[in-house]
Design an enzyme around this catalytic site. Sequence first.
Site, PDB file in Angstrom:
ATOM      1  N   LEU A  45       0.784  -1.127   0.003  1.00 47.43           N
ATOM      2  CA  LEU A  45      -0.128  -0.009   0.220  1.00 47.43           C
ATOM      3  C   LEU A  45       0.972   1.360  -0.006  1.00 47.43           C
ATOM      4  O   LEU A  45       1.802   1.512   0.772  1.00 47.43           O
ATOM      5  CB  LEU A  45      -0.891   0.040   1.398  1.00 47.43           C
ATOM      6  CG  LEU A  45      -1.783   1.376   1.469  1.00 47.43           C
ATOM      7  CD1 LEU A  45      -3.343   0.667   1.949  1.00 47.43           C
ATOM      8  CD2 LEU A  45      -1.413   2.065   2.626  1.00 47.43           C
ATOM      9  N   LEU A  46       0.571   2.166  -1.056  1.00 42.30           N
ATOM     10  CA  LEU A  46       0.977   3.500  -0.907  1.00 42.30           C
ATOM     11  C   LEU A  46       0.007   4.568  -0.220  1.00 42.30           C
ATOM     12  O   LEU A  46      -1.083   4.298  -0.555  1.00 42.30           O
ATOM     13  CB  LEU A  46       1.428   3.673  -2.400  1.00 42.30           C
ATOM     14  CG  LEU A  46       1.509   5.461  -2.904  1.00 42.30           C
ATOM     15  CD1 LEU A  46       2.458   5.220  -4.276  1.00 42.30           C
ATOM     16  CD2 LEU A  46       0.272   6.201  -2.905  1.00 42.30           C
ATOM     17  N   ASP A  48       0.547   8.822   1.637  1.00 38.25           N
ATOM     18  CA  ASP A  48       1.070  10.042   1.400  1.00 38.25           C
ATOM     19  C   ASP A  48       2.311  10.184   0.654  1.00 38.25           C
ATOM     20  O   ASP A  48       3.316   9.582   0.814  1.00 38.25           O
ATOM     21  CB  ASP A  48       1.182  10.719   2.725  1.00 38.25           C
ATOM     22  CG  ASP A  48       0.017  10.632   3.915  1.00 38.25           C
ATOM     23  OD1 ASP A  48      -0.914  10.010   3.319  1.00 38.25           O
ATOM     24  OD2 ASP A  48       0.230  10.776   5.188  1.00 38.25           O
ATOM     25  N   SER A 108       4.379  10.285   7.980  1.00 39.10           N
ATOM     26  CA  SER A 108       4.664  11.217   6.879  1.00 39.10           C
ATOM     27  C   SER A 108       5.590  12.427   7.423  1.00 39.10           C
ATOM     28  O   SER A 108       5.611  12.640   8.633  1.00 39.10           O
ATOM     29  CB  SER A 108       3.274  11.999   6.591  1.00 39.10           C
ATOM     30  OG  SER A 108       2.724  11.018   5.740  1.00 39.10           O
ATOM     31  N   ASP A 169       3.230  14.570  10.936  1.00 42.15           N
ATOM     32  CA  ASP A 169       3.532  15.055   9.506  1.00 42.15           C
ATOM     33  C   ASP A 169       3.890  16.498   9.587  1.00 42.15           C
ATOM     34  O   ASP A 169       3.479  17.530   8.976  1.00 42.15           O
ATOM     35  CB  ASP A 169       2.044  15.149   8.799  1.00 42.15           C
ATOM     36  CG  ASP A 169       1.092  13.768   8.903  1.00 42.15           C
ATOM     37  OD1 ASP A 169       1.820  12.825   9.052  1.00 42.15           O
ATOM     38  OD2 ASP A 169      -0.241  13.829   9.070  1.00 42.15           O
TER      39      ASP A 169
HETATM   40  C1  FRU Z   1      -2.479  10.486   6.235  1.00 42.61           C
HETATM   41  C2  FRU Z   1      -1.770   9.756   7.264  1.00 42.61           C
HETATM   42  C3  FRU Z   1      -0.815  10.742   8.211  1.00 42.61           C
HETATM   43  C4  FRU Z   1       0.376   9.729   8.728  1.00 42.61           C
HETATM   44  C5  FRU Z   1       0.272   8.489   7.583  1.00 42.61           C
HETATM   45  C6  FRU Z   1       0.406   7.220   8.317  1.00 42.61           C
HETATM   46  O1  FRU Z   1      -2.763   9.799   5.315  1.00 42.61           O
HETATM   47  O2  FRU Z   1      -2.587   9.366   8.502  1.00 42.61           O
HETATM   48  O3  FRU Z   1      -1.253  11.617   9.045  1.00 42.61           O
HETATM   49  O4  FRU Z   1       1.286  10.347   9.080  1.00 42.61           O
HETATM   50  O5  FRU Z   1      -0.931   8.582   6.990  1.00 42.61           O
HETATM   51  O6  FRU Z   1       0.623   6.332   7.143  1.00 42.61           O
END
Ligand code: FRU
Length: 494
Positions: A45-46, A48, A108, A169
């Site tokens: 899975l990909l 962010d 992220s 993030d």
């Molecule tokens: C957004 C998120 C981010 C987090 C990441 C985890 O899609 O939930 O907040 O860092 O994905 O994969």
Amino acid sequence: MAEWSREERYRRVEDVDKKYLEHLKQQVEASRFRQTFHIQPETGLLNDPNGLIYHNGKYYVSHQWFPLGAVHGLKYWFNYTSDDLVTFEPQGAVLKPDTYYDSHGVYSGSAFEHEGDLYYIYTGNRRDAQWERYASQMIAKVENDGTITKFDKPVIASQPEGYTSHFRDPKVFELNGEYFVIIGAQTNDEQGRCLIYKTKDKQLKQWSFCGELETHLKNFGYMWECPDYFNLNSKDIILFSPQGIEAQGDRFRNIYQSGYLIGDIDFDTLSFEHGDFIELDNGFDFYAPQTFLDENGNRILIGWMGLPEINYPTDDEGWAHCLTIPRVLTIEDNQLRQRPFKGLEKLRKNKETALGYANKFNRKLHPYEGTQYELIIDILENDASEIYFELRTSKLNNTKIIYNTSEQKLTLDRTESGLLPDNVQDLTRSTILKSPLSQLQIFVDTSSIEIFCNDGERVLTSRIFPDENATGIETSTETGQVYLKFTKYELKDD
Ligand code: FRU
């Protein structure tokens, strides 16, 4: 799809048998929905886009990655490099969950250049034995040979008082010679917010908390993910992905949203005078976008063409999602415009053009076939009540773009697009254009469609999962007629 146990989700790819990984790769390669000009996961899975930057003559684009299946499990960063932001060289996992602080996921974050070197800042996700979450912000230096040196402890150890561990993030930006970082957060009473930190420390180790960004949005979702800040044409823009917003008519129809606020931030008081929250995309599948500057100083945006908590038709094949094509941002009439990245023109092959009328009898304007292409439709005259553009058509499939002339409303209808993701509300997404429809610029790949309306005024991005023989392109109207110019290119890298 079979349920994944926690143990399976938190299995490290390094601990998995090489033969099994090879089998996963082959299974994914055999998928009929594999994209051709979009970044997609080799396996698994990909989500962010992460760590986007142009550094020392090269582009770096990473993405959140769970390698072992189409579920959200133990996250890595998978990195690509590129000379042109059009074709990408896979570099493999660049950040791995291999320390105490990021043991349950390298979440992220962003990239920045400091004293000529490339650094990543990201969220270390850790769970304890009771599965309690701990989030810290970590920095890693990318050495000249591409190896990674992580700082031995987080630069921001935990969220400040008054906020929960949904604290993640980090996006770095530079202002008046100082580095700032904006981080997605949640207050103890479950309101989404953005927090700001800064540093003057050349070693990048000491960061001080400046406070919460003061927006007018006090009650706007329970968590703001993936924030970004940039200044464009002297305007301050905050982009973020709020969770927990109710749908309002055509707005906010996806499970989570992503959009922006535009105005002026006073970085001494952190007060932000801004207009309404505007969604960046009006399609079905778009989330967690991030921006960076290209080699010419253009502000480029790339998003995740997918959303959490939705099952996609490729899940059973062991992979899910892709990134969007890069878009160039500008401000016009106090709103962002998003145009496709010019460099993509390199992929154009076999140009075909046609000029003609369409009316209520289904019309195939030549050129009328394709699976991976760019189609520019100029609307030269229009007295139709509604125009229907149908792409990826076969006997059973079509993806409809409907334009209602009197309402200036553009609708994407996925009802007959083929296989459909689960857990998605409704089969259409609509937006009212600010001006009558004059042009559509559409990028179609094996399993996606990105529709740019009126030279970047609006974008609608969606995955579609049609049959392989669904290649037709058709136009018709409800009543009246429309005079059109079609320009079509196959998109191929060779
Ligand atoms: C957004 C998120 C981010 C987090 C990441 C985890 O899609 O939930 O907040 O860092 O994905 O994969």
